[in-house]
Write a protein that holds these residues in place. Structure first.
Motif, mmCIF file in Angstrom:
data_model
loop_
_atom_site.group_PDB
_atom_site.id
_atom_site.type_symbol
_atom_site.label_atom_id
_atom_site.label_comp_id
_atom_site.label_asym_id
_atom_site.label_seq_id
_atom_site.Cartn_x
_atom_site.Cartn_y
_atom_site.Cartn_z
ATOM 1 N N LYS A 100 17.846 24.951 -17.650
ATOM 2 C CA LYS A 100 17.908 23.982 -16.644
ATOM 3 C C LYS A 100 16.868 23.010 -16.669
ATOM 4 C CE LYS A 100 18.699 28.222 -14.031
ATOM 5 N NZ LYS A 100 18.117 29.323 -12.832
ATOM 6 N N PRO A 101 16.894 21.803 -15.589
ATOM 7 C CA PRO A 101 15.777 20.916 -15.700
ATOM 8 C C PRO A 101 14.487 21.107 -14.905
ATOM 9 C CG PRO A 101 17.527 20.479 -13.919
ATOM 10 C CD PRO A 101 17.993 21.787 -14.890
ATOM 11 N N ALA A 102 13.380 20.876 -15.438
ATOM 12 C CA ALA A 102 12.093 20.959 -14.843
ATOM 13 C C ALA A 102 11.399 19.621 -14.972
ATOM 14 C CB ALA A 102 11.574 22.097 -15.388
ATOM 15 N N LEU A 103 10.643 19.286 -13.748
ATOM 16 C CA LEU A 103 10.211 18.231 -13.876
ATOM 17 C C LEU A 103 8.513 18.437 -13.424
ATOM 18 C CD1 LEU A 103 10.025 14.825 -13.847
ATOM 19 C CD2 LEU A 103 10.614 15.166 -11.506
ATOM 20 N N VAL A 104 7.567 17.709 -14.287
ATOM 21 C CA VAL A 104 6.312 17.936 -13.895
ATOM 22 C C VAL A 104 5.689 16.313 -13.245
ATOM 23 C CG1 VAL A 104 4.040 17.893 -14.442
ATOM 24 C CG2 VAL A 104 5.723 19.484 -15.614
ATOM 25 N N VAL A 105 5.508 16.383 -11.887
ATOM 26 C CA VAL A 105 4.920 15.136 -11.423
ATOM 27 C C VAL A 105 3.445 15.000 -11.557
ATOM 28 C CG1 VAL A 105 5.028 13.516 -9.533
ATOM 29 C CG2 VAL A 105 7.097 14.549 -10.275
ATOM 30 N N THR A 106 2.792 14.242 -12.022
ATOM 31 C CA THR A 106 1.455 14.146 -11.769
ATOM 32 C C THR A 106 0.978 12.531 -11.105
ATOM 33 O OG1 THR A 106 1.179 13.114 -14.149
ATOM 34 C CG2 THR A 106 0.508 15.733 -13.708
ATOM 35 N N ALA A 107 -0.196 12.722 -10.371
ATOM 36 C CA ALA A 107 -0.546 11.683 -9.688
ATOM 37 C C ALA A 107 -2.131 11.383 -9.785
ATOM 38 C CB ALA A 107 -0.214 11.625 -7.843
ATOM 39 N N CYS A 108 -2.639 10.382 -10.883
ATOM 40 C CA CYS A 108 -4.109 10.208 -11.155
ATOM 41 C C CYS A 108 -4.266 8.813 -11.166
ATOM 42 C CB CYS A 108 -4.243 10.737 -12.549
ATOM 43 S SG CYS A 108 -3.857 12.620 -12.415
ATOM 44 N N PRO A 109 -5.446 8.620 -10.671
ATOM 45 C CA PRO A 109 -6.024 7.293 -10.529
ATOM 46 C C PRO A 109 -5.607 6.270 -12.022
ATOM 47 C CG PRO A 109 -7.261 8.235 -9.426
ATOM 48 C CD PRO A 109 -6.727 9.034 -10.376
ATOM 49 N N ARG A 110 -5.765 6.876 -13.328
ATOM 50 C CA ARG A 110 -5.814 6.370 -14.598
ATOM 51 C C ARG A 110 -4.750 7.477 -15.241
ATOM 52 N NH1 ARG A 110 -10.793 5.567 -12.573
ATOM 53 N NH2 ARG A 110 -11.175 7.882 -13.000
ATOM 54 N N ASP A 111 -4.015 6.673 -16.146
ATOM 55 C CA ASP A 111 -2.880 7.414 -16.742
ATOM 56 C C ASP A 111 -3.411 8.460 -17.706
ATOM 57 O OD1 ASP A 111 -1.192 5.679 -15.641
ATOM 58 O OD2 ASP A 111 -1.098 4.220 -17.488
ATOM 59 N N TYR A 112 -4.498 8.312 -18.382
ATOM 60 C CA TYR A 112 -5.039 9.336 -19.444
ATOM 61 C C TYR A 112 -5.503 10.855 -18.678
ATOM 62 C CZ TYR A 112 -9.852 8.344 -17.850
ATOM 63 O OH TYR A 112 -10.913 8.023 -17.332
ATOM 64 N N GLU A 113 -5.791 10.663 -17.376
ATOM 65 C CA GLU A 113 -6.141 11.779 -16.810
ATOM 66 C C GLU A 113 -4.923 12.620 -16.702
ATOM 67 O OE1 GLU A 113 -9.681 10.370 -14.047
ATOM 68 O OE2 GLU A 113 -7.773 9.873 -13.058
ATOM 69 N N SER A 114 -3.825 12.421 -16.883
ATOM 70 C CA SER A 114 -2.655 13.287 -16.642
ATOM 71 C C SER A 114 -2.080 13.693 -18.004
ATOM 72 C CB SER A 114 -1.460 12.738 -15.832
ATOM 73 O OG SER A 114 -1.108 11.519 -16.583
ATOM 74 N N MET A 115 -2.618 12.957 -19.013
ATOM 75 C CA MET A 115 -2.069 13.473 -20.428
ATOM 76 C C MET A 115 -1.856 15.006 -20.822
ATOM 77 S SD MET A 115 -3.270 10.175 -22.818
ATOM 78 C CE MET A 115 -2.575 10.880 -24.183
ATOM 79 N N TRP A 116 -3.216 15.554 -20.705
ATOM 80 C CA TRP A 116 -3.374 16.853 -21.003
ATOM 81 C C TRP A 116 -2.141 17.990 -20.169
ATOM 82 C CZ3 TRP A 116 -4.569 21.412 -18.700
ATOM 83 C CH2 TRP A 116 -4.878 22.490 -19.740
ATOM 84 N N THR A 117 -2.294 17.437 -18.615
ATOM 85 C CA THR A 117 -1.620 18.380 -17.824
ATOM 86 C C THR A 117 -0.212 18.195 -18.174
ATOM 87 O OG1 THR A 117 -3.325 18.107 -15.930
ATOM 88 C CG2 THR A 117 -0.937 18.521 -15.435
ATOM 89 N N GLN A 118 0.404 17.036 -18.331
ATOM 90 C CA GLN A 118 1.595 16.789 -18.643
ATOM 91 C C GLN A 118 2.035 17.557 -20.044
ATOM 92 O OE1 GLN A 118 4.601 15.400 -17.342
ATOM 93 N NE2 GLN A 118 3.596 14.472 -15.696
ATOM 94 N N THR A 119 1.096 17.507 -21.040
ATOM 95 C CA THR A 119 1.505 18.156 -22.202
ATOM 96 C C THR A 119 1.387 19.675 -21.991
ATOM 97 O OG1 THR A 119 0.266 16.366 -23.548
ATOM 98 C CG2 THR A 119 0.791 18.419 -24.827
ATOM 99 N N ARG A 120 0.437 20.303 -21.410
ATOM 100 C CA ARG A 120 0.169 21.558 -21.389
ATOM 101 C C ARG A 120 1.552 22.298 -20.402
ATOM 102 N NH1 ARG A 120 0.853 26.294 -21.456
ATOM 103 N NH2 ARG A 120 -0.902 27.774 -21.385
ATOM 104 N N LEU A 121 1.882 21.518 -19.419
ATOM 105 C CA LEU A 121 2.789 22.184 -18.438
ATOM 106 C C LEU A 121 4.273 21.891 -19.071
ATOM 107 C CD1 LEU A 121 1.532 21.329 -15.084
ATOM 108 C CD2 LEU A 121 1.006 23.376 -16.252
#
Length: 205
Positions: A100-121
């Motif tokens: 099944k498709p699964a999407l992680v959407v992050t919203a941070c002022p700077r791109d690098y702040e979401s890298m760990w979150t995106q990778t982990r989830l």
């Protein structure tokens, strides 16, 4: 077609909760979002049976067509969200997300702040057998980024979100996209009506 949504915060009015509801308003036609609110009751993965707080979620995921998670930067990511996905990916979760498709959407002022979150989830979702996608929106976590209707105010950011949400559309809808009718609008108050098991339905408006 139904998508199960989780806002990665324990705060009822967190910006990721508003982002999840804004995402519901941008879903492709014929998709609706069902929000699961049981995050705070999820323990770490351990031996033994599936906790009651996860049984209901896994049941909903088994009957759903995909999953959507809105998550903050790693510095404020609640451990309960990691526990939830680890449970779903474990042998207890079975195959509720397989294929099944699964999407992680992050919203941070700077791109690098979401890298760990995106990778982990996304790694946890892939471990559960899902087709994991990610979208990082360069948005400061402030209410000024949402309009009076609860949509993202910036048209460019909204277009990026809509393009990412298109990954949640099942193949059966992709082939008939040109014929799909817009989904119904359901009027909502400031808070969605609760449903048994910590879930509430939010339909695309």
């Amino acid at each position: 077609m139904r998508i199960v949504g989780i806002a990665g915060s324990l705060l009822s009015n967190a910006y990721v909760s508003r982002l999840l509801e804004a995402s519901a308003r941008e879903l492709p036609a014929r998709l609706e979002l069902e929000v699961w609110d049981g995050l705070e009751r999820v323990p770490p993965v351990e031996d033994g049976p599936l906790p009651a707080s996860l049984e209901e979620l896994c049941d909903r995921l088994a009957r759903a067509d995909g999953m959507l998670i809105t998550a903050p930067a790693h510095s404020v990511l609640p451990p309960q969200l990691i526990h939830t996905l680890d449970w779903v990916a474990s042998q207890h979760g079975g195959t509720v997300l397989l294929g099944k498709p699964a999407l992680v959407v992050t919203a941070c002022p700077r791109d690098y702040e979401s890298m760990w979150t995106q990778t982990r989830l996304r790694r946890a979702l892939a471990s559960a057998g899902a087709h994991a996608w990610g979208a990082d929106l360069a948005v400061s976590p402030m209410f000024g980024h949402f309009d009076a209707e609860g949509r993202i105010a910036d048209p460019a950011v909204r277009a990026r979100l809509r393009a990412a949400l298109d990954h949640l559309r099942p193949l059966s809808l992709v082939s008939s996209a040109g014929m799909a009718a817009p989904s119904a609008v359901i009027a909502r108050g400031p808070r969605a009506a609760s449903q048994p098991g910590g879930a509430r339905a939010v339909v695309r408006g």
